[in-house]
Write a protein that holds these residues in place. Structure first.
Motif, PDB file in Angstrom:
ATOM      1  N   LEU A  95       0.816  -1.207   0.000  1.00  0.00           N
ATOM      2  CA  LEU A  95       0.000   0.000   0.000  1.00  0.00           C
ATOM      3  C   LEU A  95       0.855   1.266   0.000  1.00  0.00           C
ATOM      4  O   LEU A  95       0.498   2.261  -0.626  1.00  0.00           O
ATOM      5  CB  LEU A  95      -0.940  -0.005   1.213  1.00  0.00           C
ATOM      6  CG  LEU A  95      -2.002   1.083   1.254  1.00  0.00           C
ATOM      7  CD1 LEU A  95      -2.982   0.906   0.097  1.00  0.00           C
ATOM      8  CD2 LEU A  95      -2.743   1.052   2.582  1.00  0.00           C
ATOM      9  N   ALA A  96       2.003   1.233   0.666  1.00  0.00           N
ATOM     10  CA  ALA A  96       2.868   2.410   0.765  1.00  0.00           C
ATOM     11  C   ALA A  96       3.405   2.848  -0.592  1.00  0.00           C
ATOM     12  O   ALA A  96       3.598   4.040  -0.832  1.00  0.00           O
ATOM     13  CB  ALA A  96       4.022   2.136   1.725  1.00  0.00           C
ATOM     14  N   ASP A  97       3.687   1.900  -1.483  1.00  0.00           N
ATOM     15  CA  ASP A  97       4.200   2.247  -2.811  1.00  0.00           C
ATOM     16  C   ASP A  97       3.803   1.157  -3.809  1.00  0.00           C
ATOM     17  O   ASP A  97       4.618   0.314  -4.190  1.00  0.00           O
ATOM     18  CB  ASP A  97       5.712   2.428  -2.773  1.00  0.00           C
ATOM     19  CG  ASP A  97       6.264   3.111  -4.006  1.00  0.00           C
ATOM     20  OD1 ASP A  97       5.542   3.158  -5.045  1.00  0.00           O
ATOM     21  OD2 ASP A  97       7.401   3.608  -3.971  1.00  0.00           O
ATOM     22  N   PRO A  98       2.557   1.174  -4.243  1.00  0.00           N
ATOM     23  CA  PRO A  98       2.096   0.128  -5.160  1.00  0.00           C
ATOM     24  C   PRO A  98       2.816   0.148  -6.508  1.00  0.00           C
ATOM     25  O   PRO A  98       2.995  -0.908  -7.120  1.00  0.00           O
ATOM     26  CB  PRO A  98       0.595   0.412  -5.321  1.00  0.00           C
ATOM     27  CG  PRO A  98       0.393   1.800  -4.843  1.00  0.00           C
ATOM     28  CD  PRO A  98       1.488   2.093  -3.876  1.00  0.00           C
ATOM     29  N   GLU A  99       3.261   1.299  -6.964  1.00  0.00           N
ATOM     30  CA  GLU A  99       3.985   1.372  -8.238  1.00  0.00           C
ATOM     31  C   GLU A  99       5.338   0.664  -8.114  1.00  0.00           C
ATOM     32  O   GLU A  99       5.761  -0.061  -9.010  1.00  0.00           O
ATOM     33  CB  GLU A  99       4.182   2.824  -8.675  1.00  0.00           C
ATOM     34  CG  GLU A  99       4.979   2.992  -9.940  1.00  0.00           C
ATOM     35  CD  GLU A  99       4.351   2.343 -11.177  1.00  0.00           C
ATOM     36  OE1 GLU A  99       5.087   2.147 -12.164  1.00  0.00           O
ATOM     37  OE2 GLU A  99       3.153   2.024 -11.174  1.00  0.00           O
ATOM     38  N   ALA A 100       6.012   0.866  -6.993  1.00  0.00           N
ATOM     39  CA  ALA A 100       7.287   0.174  -6.769  1.00  0.00           C
ATOM     40  C   ALA A 100       7.073  -1.331  -6.712  1.00  0.00           C
ATOM     41  O   ALA A 100       7.860  -2.105  -7.260  1.00  0.00           O
ATOM     42  CB  ALA A 100       7.940   0.668  -5.481  1.00  0.00           C
ATOM     43  N   ALA A 101       6.005  -1.762  -6.062  1.00  0.00           N
ATOM     44  CA  ALA A 101       5.686  -3.195  -6.010  1.00  0.00           C
ATOM     45  C   ALA A 101       5.467  -3.732  -7.415  1.00  0.00           C
ATOM     46  O   ALA A 101       5.939  -4.819  -7.756  1.00  0.00           O
ATOM     47  CB  ALA A 101       4.456  -3.428  -5.139  1.00  0.00           C
ATOM     48  N   ARG A 102       4.776  -2.967  -8.251  1.00  0.00           N
ATOM     49  CA  ARG A 102       4.539  -3.391  -9.634  1.00  0.00           C
ATOM     50  C   ARG A 102       5.855  -3.563 -10.380  1.00  0.00           C
ATOM     51  O   ARG A 102       6.065  -4.550 -11.082  1.00  0.00           O
ATOM     52  CB  ARG A 102       3.649  -2.383 -10.373  1.00  0.00           C
ATOM     53  CG  ARG A 102       3.278  -2.850 -11.783  1.00  0.00           C
ATOM     54  CD  ARG A 102       2.714  -1.738 -12.635  1.00  0.00           C
ATOM     55  NE  ARG A 102       3.664  -0.659 -12.878  1.00  0.00           N
ATOM     56  CZ  ARG A 102       4.684  -0.735 -13.758  1.00  0.00           C
ATOM     57  NH1 ARG A 102       4.894  -1.830 -14.449  1.00  0.00           N
ATOM     58  NH2 ARG A 102       5.488   0.285 -13.932  1.00  0.00           N
ATOM     59  N   VAL A 103       6.774  -2.612 -10.215  1.00  0.00           N
ATOM     60  CA  VAL A 103       8.064  -2.679 -10.900  1.00  0.00           C
ATOM     61  C   VAL A 103       8.835  -3.922 -10.475  1.00  0.00           C
ATOM     62  O   VAL A 103       9.340  -4.679 -11.313  1.00  0.00           O
ATOM     63  CB  VAL A 103       8.903  -1.406 -10.631  1.00  0.00           C
ATOM     64  CG1 VAL A 103      10.338  -1.576 -11.111  1.00  0.00           C
ATOM     65  CG2 VAL A 103       8.252  -0.194 -11.291  1.00  0.00           C
ATOM     66  N   VAL A 104       8.935  -4.160  -9.177  1.00  0.00           N
ATOM     67  CA  VAL A 104       9.704  -5.304  -8.673  1.00  0.00           C
ATOM     68  C   VAL A 104       9.039  -6.630  -9.057  1.00  0.00           C
ATOM     69  O   VAL A 104       9.701  -7.542  -9.554  1.00  0.00           O
ATOM     70  CB  VAL A 104       9.906  -5.209  -7.147  1.00  0.00           C
ATOM     71  CG1 VAL A 104      10.572  -6.467  -6.603  1.00  0.00           C
ATOM     72  CG2 VAL A 104      10.734  -3.979  -6.791  1.00  0.00           C
ATOM     73  N   LEU A 105       7.731  -6.729  -8.858  1.00  0.00           N
ATOM     74  CA  LEU A 105       7.040  -7.987  -9.142  1.00  0.00           C
ATOM     75  C   LEU A 105       6.980  -8.310 -10.632  1.00  0.00           C
ATOM     76  O   LEU A 105       6.862  -9.469 -11.010  1.00  0.00           O
ATOM     77  CB  LEU A 105       5.634  -7.958  -8.546  1.00  0.00           C
ATOM     78  CG  LEU A 105       5.583  -7.931  -7.010  1.00  0.00           C
ATOM     79  CD1 LEU A 105       4.157  -7.735  -6.528  1.00  0.00           C
ATOM     80  CD2 LEU A 105       6.192  -9.175  -6.415  1.00  0.00           C
ATOM     81  N   SER A 106       7.111  -7.306 -11.477  1.00  0.00           N
ATOM     82  CA  SER A 106       7.102  -7.558 -12.928  1.00  0.00           C
ATOM     83  C   SER A 106       8.493  -7.441 -13.539  1.00  0.00           C
ATOM     84  O   SER A 106       8.631  -7.358 -14.753  1.00  0.00           O
ATOM     85  CB  SER A 106       6.130  -6.599 -13.626  1.00  0.00           C
ATOM     86  OG  SER A 106       6.566  -5.262 -13.482  1.00  0.00           O
ATOM     87  N   SER A 107       9.519  -7.500 -12.694  1.00  0.00           N
ATOM     88  CA  SER A 107      10.902  -7.345 -13.166  1.00  0.00           C
ATOM     89  C   SER A 107      11.402  -8.543 -13.970  1.00  0.00           C
ATOM     90  O   SER A 107      12.431  -8.466 -14.633  1.00  0.00           O
ATOM     91  CB  SER A 107      11.843  -7.121 -11.979  1.00  0.00           C
ATOM     92  OG  SER A 107      11.927  -8.297 -11.186  1.00  0.00           O
ATOM     93  N   GLY A 108      10.702  -9.659 -13.873  1.00  0.00           N
ATOM     94  CA  GLY A 108      11.144 -10.859 -14.574  1.00  0.00           C
ATOM     95  C   GLY A 108      12.199 -11.641 -13.817  1.00  0.00           C
ATOM     96  O   GLY A 108      12.814 -12.559 -14.366  1.00  0.00           O
TER      97      GLY A 108
END
Length: 111
Positions: free
Chosen positions: A62-75
Motif C-alpha cells: 500500500l505504501a508504494d504500489p507502483e514500486a511493487a509493480r516494478v519489482v514484481l514484474s521485473s522478470g
C-alpha cells in the motif's frame, strides 16, 4: 545500492526487503541489469486472509504500489512472495520449543 549489487558476482546476493520496495524499484529502473545480479528475492508482501492496514491491504504494498509493480514484474527468475498471514501462524513442536526459547534468550542477552 546499484553500486553494491553491480560490483557483486550476483550468486551470493539474496535480497530480503522488510519495507516498501521504493529503493529497489528505483534501482531496477535506473539499472535494469541489477535484476541479473541478485540471486534471489524473498518478499513478505500481501496477505491471503488478512492485511495489516486495511482488511485487504498490507502496508509495504500500500505504501508504494507502483514500486511493487516494478519489482514484481521485473522478470526475476527467483522471486518468492510470502504472505503476511504466514508470519502470524508458526507451528512449533514441544520438542523444538526449549531450543527455540534458549536461542531467543541468548539473542536478547547479546542484543
Amino acid at each position: 545500492m546499484i553500486e553494491t549489487y553491480m560490483s557483486s558476482a550476483g550468486d551470493d546476493v539474496v535480497l530480503m526487503p522488510t519495507g516498501p520496495l521504493t529503493n529497489i524499484a528505483m534501482a531496477m529502473v535506473l539499472e535494469p541489469k541489477i535484476v541479473q545480479r541478485i540471486s534471489e528475492v524473498i518478499l513478505m508482501r500481501g496477505g491471503h486472509e488478512i492485511g495489516n492496514v486495511t482488511p485487504a491491504a498490507e502496508f509495504n504494498i500500500l505504501a508504494d504500489p507502483e514500486a511493487a509493480r516494478v519489482v514484481l514484474s521485473s522478470g526475476h527468475p527467483r522471486l518468492t512472495m510470502v504472505p503476511l498471514d504466514a508470519t502470524h501462524r508458526v507451528l512449533i513442536t514441544c520438542r523444538v520449543m526449549p531450543k527455540t526459547l534458549t536461542r531467543i534468550a541468548i539473542g536478547l542477552i547479546l542484543f
